[in-house]
Write a protein that holds these residues in place. Structure first.
Motif, PDB file in Angstrom:
ATOM      1  N   UNK A 180      17.567  92.954  34.812  1.00  0.00           N
ATOM      2  CA  UNK A 180      17.326  91.681  35.487  1.00  0.00           C
ATOM      3  C   UNK A 180      18.063  90.571  34.747  1.00  0.00           C
ATOM      4  N   UNK A 181      18.916  89.860  35.457  1.00  0.00           N
ATOM      5  CA  UNK A 181      19.650  88.774  34.823  1.00  0.00           C
ATOM      6  C   UNK A 181      18.703  87.657  34.403  1.00  0.00           C
ATOM      7  N   UNK A 182      19.049  87.004  33.285  1.00  0.00           N
ATOM      8  CA  UNK A 182      18.191  85.981  32.700  1.00  0.00           C
ATOM      9  C   UNK A 182      18.389  84.612  33.332  1.00  0.00           C
ATOM     10  N   UNK A 183      19.590  84.374  33.883  1.00  0.00           N
ATOM     11  CA  UNK A 183      19.919  83.019  34.318  1.00  0.00           C
ATOM     12  C   UNK A 183      20.729  83.062  35.608  1.00  0.00           C
ATOM     13  N   UNK A 184      20.323  82.280  36.628  1.00  0.00           N
ATOM     14  CA  UNK A 184      21.107  82.220  37.864  1.00  0.00           C
ATOM     15  C   UNK A 184      22.541  81.767  37.574  1.00  0.00           C
ATOM     16  N   UNK A 185      23.487  82.376  38.259  1.00  0.00           N
ATOM     17  CA  UNK A 185      24.887  82.031  38.065  1.00  0.00           C
ATOM     18  C   UNK A 185      25.579  82.822  36.975  1.00  0.00           C
ATOM     19  N   UNK A 186      24.827  83.614  36.240  1.00  0.00           N
ATOM     20  CA  UNK A 186      25.430  84.477  35.230  1.00  0.00           C
ATOM     21  C   UNK A 186      25.943  85.764  35.855  1.00  0.00           C
ATOM     22  N   UNK A 187      26.831  86.421  35.132  1.00  0.00           N
ATOM     23  CA  UNK A 187      27.265  87.766  35.455  1.00  0.00           C
ATOM     24  C   UNK A 187      27.042  88.661  34.253  1.00  0.00           C
ATOM     25  N   UNK A 213      28.630  90.295  39.252  1.00  0.00           N
ATOM     26  CA  UNK A 213      28.094  88.933  39.393  1.00  0.00           C
ATOM     27  C   UNK A 213      27.679  88.681  40.834  1.00  0.00           C
ATOM     28  N   UNK A 214      27.143  87.517  41.094  1.00  0.00           N
ATOM     29  CA  UNK A 214      26.535  87.186  42.395  1.00  0.00           C
ATOM     30  C   UNK A 214      25.410  88.162  42.722  1.00  0.00           C
ATOM     31  N   UNK A 215      24.556  88.398  41.738  1.00  0.00           N
ATOM     32  CA  UNK A 215      23.395  89.259  41.909  1.00  0.00           C
ATOM     33  C   UNK A 215      22.329  88.844  40.901  1.00  0.00           C
ATOM     34  N   UNK A 216      21.094  89.219  41.162  1.00  0.00           N
ATOM     35  CA  UNK A 216      19.996  88.952  40.231  1.00  0.00           C
ATOM     36  C   UNK A 216      19.643  90.158  39.370  1.00  0.00           C
ATOM     37  N   UNK A 217      20.167  91.346  39.751  1.00  0.00           N
ATOM     38  CA  UNK A 217      19.838  92.564  39.018  1.00  0.00           C
ATOM     39  C   UNK A 217      20.911  93.610  39.259  1.00  0.00           C
ATOM     40  N   UNK A 218      20.919  94.648  38.428  1.00  0.00           N
ATOM     41  CA  UNK A 218      21.816  95.768  38.675  1.00  0.00           C
ATOM     42  C   UNK A 218      21.157  97.058  38.233  1.00  0.00           C
TER      43      UNK A 218
END
Length: 237
Positions: A180-187, A213-218
């Motif tokens: 889960x990404x920590x910050x919106x706009x990050x990749x 990028x352009x995602x909230x999780x991977x």
């Protein structure tokens, strides 16, 4: 979701005898206009330095510089009086800020040192230069993300002047999870240190790099026993 694949065999390469270096992004004599940086991630060098050799004293400013040893021992000295020895399990950070001169040398005269040299653009210019290093337990990254870097001095890991988070992970074959990404706009730039993994549907192998990028999780699945470095960075800075 947008993605970018850098397979290991497409990296820049320079073998100077004492230094064997692979460049994921343009660096020194390797200049690829299509591979200048991934967001705030400017340099990812996979370096091997012969025994007794190293980078002599040189200067940097306004760059966050991270060293992650993979094997062997690396010795740091700088103009601020810092002196450190790091090895596998350690992470070193130097905020060059207003300017600092340093050297990085193989601490052993007989054995190679292998390490990652990583540069990030900072989110503040001309900050006071600083140095830090920390040691991390291997068991704390077994089938989980181990945070080794963040923008917060009170959070786990070393900290830098950028809204970035680094995680190491050792996954058993067949293990699946989600980051889960920590910050919106990050990749996230995923670098496969060892093994094989499928990240966001893309099969990856040893030393492949994969930007998402352009995602909230991977989604991540280990296809063999796998070691990963995940570098979450701002795409705009």
């Amino acid at each position: 979701m947008q993605t970018l694949l850098h397979t290991a065999n497409t990296r820049g390469h320079a073998n100077h005898g004492w230094l064997n270096s692979y460049h994921s992004f343009s660096f020194a004599g390797y200049n690829n206009p299509q591979r200048m940086h991934f967001g705030a991630l400017r340099v990812l060098n996979d370096d091997t330095v012969a025994g007794g050799m190293g980078f002599g004293t040189h200067s940097h400013d306004n760059m966050e510089i991270i060293s992650i040893p993979l094997s062997g021992t690396l010795e740091h000295k700088d103009s601020a009086g810092n002196h450190g020895i790091i090895q596998s399990g350690d992470v070193q950070v130097m905020s060059a800020g207003t300017g600092i001169a340093h050297s990085e040398k193989n601490h052993s005269r007989s054995e190679e040192v292998k390490f990652l040299q990583i540069w990030l653009f900072p989110n503040q210019r001309n900050v006071p230069s600083r140095y830090d290093q920390q040691t991390f337990r291997a068991e704390d990254r077994h089938n989980q993300f181990q945070q080794v870097l963040s923008p917060n001095p009170d959070d786990a890991g070393v900290w830098i002047h950028q809204d970035a988070w680094f995680h190491l992970a050792d996954f058993d074959a067949g293990f699946a999870t989600e980051y889960q990404l920590k910050r919106p706009g990050n990749g996230v730039y995923v670098f496969v240190l060892e093994g094989d993994a499928t990240v966001a549907g893309q099969p990856l192998h040893r030393r492949d790099g994969f930007g998402v990028w352009d995602t909230n999780s991977l989604a991540i699945q280990a296809d063999s026993n796998t070691r990963l470095l995940l570098m979450e960075v701002p795409m705009k800075f």
